[in-house]
Design a protein around this motif. Sequence first.
Motif, mmCIF file in Angstrom:
data_model
loop_
_atom_site.group_PDB
_atom_site.id
_atom_site.type_symbol
_atom_site.label_atom_id
_atom_site.label_comp_id
_atom_site.label_asym_id
_atom_site.label_seq_id
_atom_site.Cartn_x
_atom_site.Cartn_y
_atom_site.Cartn_z
ATOM 1 N N ASN A 278 -83.538 18.302 94.948
ATOM 2 C CA ASN A 278 -84.199 17.393 93.996
ATOM 3 C C ASN A 278 -85.546 16.949 94.543
ATOM 4 O O ASN A 278 -86.529 16.896 93.807
ATOM 5 N N LYS A 281 -87.896 19.606 93.948
ATOM 6 C CA LYS A 281 -88.214 19.778 92.524
ATOM 7 C C LYS A 281 -89.143 18.691 92.000
ATOM 8 O O LYS A 281 -90.030 18.961 91.203
ATOM 9 N N TYR A 282 -88.887 17.451 92.430
ATOM 10 C CA TYR A 282 -89.631 16.337 91.826
ATOM 11 C C TYR A 282 -90.820 15.873 92.675
ATOM 12 O O TYR A 282 -91.298 14.765 92.529
ATOM 13 N N ASP A 306 -89.204 11.247 99.660
ATOM 14 C CA ASP A 306 -90.164 12.276 99.242
ATOM 15 C C ASP A 306 -91.461 11.634 98.773
ATOM 16 O O ASP A 306 -91.562 10.409 98.648
ATOM 17 N N ILE A 311 -89.117 7.299 90.519
ATOM 18 C CA ILE A 311 -88.111 7.045 89.476
ATOM 19 C C ILE A 311 -88.283 5.618 88.983
ATOM 20 O O ILE A 311 -88.356 4.680 89.787
ATOM 21 N N ILE A 319 -79.276 7.623 86.722
ATOM 22 C CA ILE A 319 -79.389 9.015 87.174
ATOM 23 C C ILE A 319 -78.143 9.451 87.939
ATOM 24 O O ILE A 319 -77.906 10.642 88.108
ATOM 25 N N GLY A 325 -79.655 13.028 83.714
ATOM 26 C CA GLY A 325 -81.024 13.507 83.940
ATOM 27 C C GLY A 325 -81.971 12.874 82.932
ATOM 28 O O GLY A 325 -81.598 12.609 81.799
ATOM 29 N N GLY A 343 -82.339 20.076 85.610
ATOM 30 C CA GLY A 343 -81.096 20.844 85.525
ATOM 31 C C GLY A 343 -80.170 20.159 84.541
ATOM 32 O O GLY A 343 -80.614 19.317 83.757
ATOM 33 N N PRO A 344 -78.891 20.494 84.607
ATOM 34 C CA PRO A 344 -77.963 19.891 83.652
ATOM 35 C C PRO A 344 -77.679 18.417 83.930
ATOM 36 O O PRO A 344 -77.033 17.751 83.136
ATOM 37 N N GLY A 345 -78.169 17.899 85.052
ATOM 38 C CA GLY A 345 -77.977 16.476 85.318
ATOM 39 C C GLY A 345 -76.610 16.147 85.876
ATOM 40 O O GLY A 345 -76.033 15.107 85.557
ATOM 41 N N GLY A 347 -75.975 16.942 89.398
ATOM 42 C CA GLY A 347 -76.114 16.904 90.854
ATOM 43 C C GLY A 347 -75.862 15.537 91.461
ATOM 44 O O GLY A 347 -75.071 15.405 92.404
ATOM 45 N N LEU A 348 -76.511 14.508 90.937
ATOM 46 C CA LEU A 348 -76.373 13.189 91.549
ATOM 47 C C LEU A 348 -75.006 12.568 91.257
ATOM 48 O O LEU A 348 -74.481 11.819 92.078
ATOM 49 N N SER A 377 -89.788 8.728 96.119
ATOM 50 C CA SER A 377 -88.449 8.144 95.992
ATOM 51 C C SER A 377 -87.763 8.264 97.333
ATOM 52 O O SER A 377 -88.053 9.181 98.106
HETATM 53 P P1 ADP Z 1 -80.874 17.450 87.517
HETATM 54 O O1 ADP Z 1 -81.829 17.567 88.649
HETATM 55 O O2 ADP Z 1 -79.997 18.625 87.323
HETATM 56 O O3 ADP Z 1 -81.528 16.952 86.234
HETATM 57 P P2 ADP Z 1 -79.604 15.391 89.066
HETATM 58 O O4 ADP Z 1 -78.317 14.675 88.822
HETATM 59 O O5 ADP Z 1 -79.762 16.073 90.339
HETATM 60 O O6 ADP Z 1 -79.813 16.334 87.833
HETATM 61 O O7 ADP Z 1 -80.776 14.331 88.894
HETATM 62 C C1 ADP Z 1 -80.792 13.477 87.773
HETATM 63 C C2 ADP Z 1 -82.204 13.022 87.463
HETATM 64 O O8 ADP Z 1 -82.686 12.146 88.493
HETATM 65 C C3 ADP Z 1 -83.227 14.140 87.423
HETATM 66 O O9 ADP Z 1 -83.267 14.740 86.136
HETATM 67 C C4 ADP Z 1 -84.523 13.413 87.751
HETATM 68 O O10 ADP Z 1 -85.064 12.823 86.597
HETATM 69 C C5 ADP Z 1 -84.081 12.284 88.654
HETATM 70 N N1 ADP Z 1 -84.316 12.575 90.090
HETATM 71 C C6 ADP Z 1 -83.417 13.025 91.000
HETATM 72 N N2 ADP Z 1 -83.964 13.156 92.221
HETATM 73 C C7 ADP Z 1 -85.260 12.765 92.094
HETATM 74 C C8 ADP Z 1 -86.353 12.656 93.007
HETATM 75 N N3 ADP Z 1 -86.227 12.971 94.309
HETATM 76 N N4 ADP Z 1 -87.534 12.212 92.515
HETATM 77 C C9 ADP Z 1 -87.669 11.877 91.209
HETATM 78 N N5 ADP Z 1 -86.679 11.953 90.303
HETATM 79 C C10 ADP Z 1 -85.481 12.395 90.730
#
Ligand code: ADP
Length: 413
Positions: A278, A281-282, A306, A311, A319, A325, A343-345, A347-348, A377
């Motif tokens: 993540n 990605k972000y 990061d 957020i 989240i 997501g 992604g599908p949301g 992971g967290l 974040s």
């Molecule tokens: P996904 O990445 O598949 O959408 P996650 O559950 O991993 O699902 O993350 C949920 C949401 O949290 C993400 O869609 C994103 O908006 C936010 N997020 C997660 N990690 C970060 C990060 N390091 N910086 C900014 N936003 C984040």
Amino acid sequence: MELAAALRKLRPQLIDQAVRRLARGEGLRHTVESEVARFYDLLIESVETGSADWLYPLLKEWVDDRSLPAGDERATLLPVLLAYKTTVWALLPDALGAEASLGAMESLEHYFADAGHHLVGLEMNAAVADVRAQISSIQDNLQRLDESKSRFIAVAAHELKTPLTLIEGYANMLTSWFTNEQRSRAATLLGGIANGTRRLREIVDDMIDVSMIDNNLLMLNFQPVWLRRMFEIAEGELGDRLAARRQRLVIDEFEDGGRPTFADPERLYQVFMNLLANAIKYTPDGGVITVRARPLPGFVHVSIQDTGIGIDPANQQSIFEKFGGLGDVALHSSGKVKFKGGGPGLGLAIARGIIEAHGGSIWCESPGYDEAACPGSTFHIMVPMREAPPEDRSSKLFGLTDEEVEKMGLGKR
Ligand code: ADP
């Protein structure tokens, strides 16, 4: 004249006039009449004995039988009581004369006020009971919905796995089928199929994980774990992705004294990989991701910081919910590297489930969301420090019997 006797004398008129006030149609009057008679009889009884208690059971019946819409704050029976009172007030002066009727009203007021007070109390209790019943039925529905959703995910995920295995198997077999010239072209095509199926498998696995967490079926296999080592392995695995985005992963202070803790290494690794993925990605190209750890009483505090888009504080809890997501679904990509590729949301939600099953906690911190300023974040994870595995070593399926586990369609324990 004694008040009770006066009322008794007035009884037929009282009933007649109150019925007119309370029931508009002829048909209704007949049904209302006995009720009205009952009220005045009980009022007379109250006056005779000096206690409004006689009226209470009738008031209770009114409240129990009321067919007024629940939740309507105008749904009170006080106007009915007022109609009974107004009827008495209208008849008293003629019956007793102006002066005596004033005294009579004064003493009757006491009974009506008492009855009104009691009626309001009963109505309030009934309203509270109504709201309670509504809340509990909503809670039941929500719980049922949540359970069926989890079951749906579990079944769907398993049904998806079988055809996936078939596609993977046939694609592998195809590779050996081609002649040498055909092979390089075929390799590209088969590589595409392999990538697609791998990603699909990851999503299906995530869905299974989420449904296991929801159903308290997550199994943990406790072993000694060196957290720093785990991040070093992750760094190796993420090398290509970091390079593709020209990002740096810094494994900073690690003050855990190099001591292992007992945890499930695969599951913890999954959490850290998820958080790092993540962070990649972000965070825009060229960003920095920093990992730190320090010991606290009973825990190791790990943080992953990061320099990304950040957020919004309003979303820092949601989240961690499944499908929480924030991104536009149109932006969802199957890429694991792409900037903001949502992604599908799951992971967290999985990360939180795994950490909480370990007895730890996870949360995030960020000044806010700003794609231009990139405030960054930080994800914090408290991993319990364990010198030995917890009592039930063979890792437990929390609170469920073997039959329940099998019924969920998640195989034998
Ligand atoms: P996904 O990445 O598949 O959408 P996650 O559950 O991993 O699902 O993350 C949920 C949401 O949290 C993400 O869609 C994103 O908006 C936010 N997020 C997660 N990690 C970060 C990060 N390091 N910086 C900014 N936003 C984040």
